[in-house]
Scaffold this active site. Structure first.
Site, short mmCIF file in Angstrom:
data_model
loop_
_atom_site.label_atom_id
_atom_site.label_comp_id
_atom_site.label_asym_id
_atom_site.label_seq_id
_atom_site.Cartn_x
_atom_site.Cartn_y
_atom_site.Cartn_z
N SER A 1 -6.94 -0.12 3.95
CA SER A 1 -7.79 0.10 5.12
C SER A 1 -8.51 1.41 4.85
O SER A 1 -8.04 2.23 4.06
CB SER A 1 -6.94 0.22 6.39
N TYR B 1 0.41 3.95 10.88
CA TYR B 1 -0.30 2.85 10.23
C TYR B 1 -1.08 3.37 9.02
O TYR B 1 -1.03 2.78 7.93
CB TYR B 1 -1.26 2.17 11.21
#
Length: 281
Positions: A137, A151
């Site tokens: 990401s 995360y």
């Protein structure tokens, strides 16, 4: 395109994984696709065929992953491209997330991908050919998002072990790439794909605002097309010298460039002090 290649895609029942699987099949590739929910995968794509193999797989169970990869090889005769796509988002500050919540995110996003790599590598290494894509990401390159520290840290880990893996597999002719997507219009921010802290602390206003923005405003309004992301992955898999790092989306590029600029400025500002560490003999 070498449509004789066999792809192994995790997290294939929704989001980018599902889009990629459909794109691959439409282009004639053979695909083994995994999901925790076989029924959902078959409803979305179809039953087993000469071209497609849906597999139920528990990403967090090494032996289960080993068996799934072995089944792919037995079914198609080989495995060529691995896409570590399975994972989930977790929103919550470092203080409010419990040890269990944090470990669960790492178990899937980090250790799950390592289970796949550990069991796919022997096949790729022996045939001296292949490609491993690890989907991170943009949060795996820049972690400056309130409420996303854990995360992001899982995706930083993905980026880190991808760099190491790329060096390790180089001598065997196996390519390795880490992908940093920006916001793509998938179900990633929807219920079932993202989790929030079970005991949120209201004092963290910036984290709560960010959480609300992602769940209410950004979800469904992401600027990037997952169909194009799937096409790019296929294009990259056909390159003779693919990149180890690949950012996807103008938003991802903007965030990466902002961090690069900050790092360069900070290094220049503190260079004299930070490089004054030589032992004096």
């Amino acid at each position: 395109m070498d449509t004789k290649k066999v792809w192994f895609v995790t997290g294939a029942s929704k989001g980018l994984g599902l889009t990629l699987v459909k794109k691959l099949l439409a282009n004639g590739y053979r695909v083994a696709a995994t999901s925790r929910n076989l029924k959902s995968l078959e409803e979305q794509v179809g039953p087993s065929s000469f071209q497609f193999l849906p597999i139920t797989m528990d990403l967090t169970n090494n032996e289960n992953v080993k068996a799934a990869i072995q089944r792919c090889v037995e079914y198609f005769g080989k495995i060529d491209v691995v896409v570590n796509n399975a994972g989930f988002g977790l929103i919550g500050t470092l203080e409010e997330l419990s040890d269990l919540e944090v470990r669960e995110n790492f178990e899937v996003n980090v250790f799950g991908s390592l289970n796949v790599i550990r069991n796919a590598a022997p096949y790729l290494r022996k045939q001296r050919f292949g490609h491993i894509f690890n989907i991170a990401s943009i949060g795996g390159y820049s972690g400056g998002f309130a409420g996303f520290g854990i995360y992001c840290s899982t995706k930083f880990a993905v980026a880190g072990f991808t760099e190491g893996l790329a060096e390790e597999m180089k001598e065997f002719g196996v390519n390795v790439s880490v992908i940093y997507p920006g916001y793509f219009r998938t179900t990633f921010l929807s219920s079932g794909s993202v989790k929030t802290a079970t005991e949120p602390i209201l004092a963290y206003k910036s984290a709560r605002e960010s959480e609300q923005a992602h769940l209410s405003d950004i979800d469904g309004n992401q600027p990037n097309d997952p169909e194009r992301a799937a096409e790019i992955l296929i294009e990259v898999s056909e390159l003779s010298k693919p990149p180890v790092h690949l950012f996807l989306g103008k938003d991802a590029y903007a965030v990466a460039e902002q961090k690069n600029k900050l790092i360069q400025q900070t290094m220049a500002q503190y260079e004299i002090m930070a490089t004054s560490t030589d032992l004096i003999t």
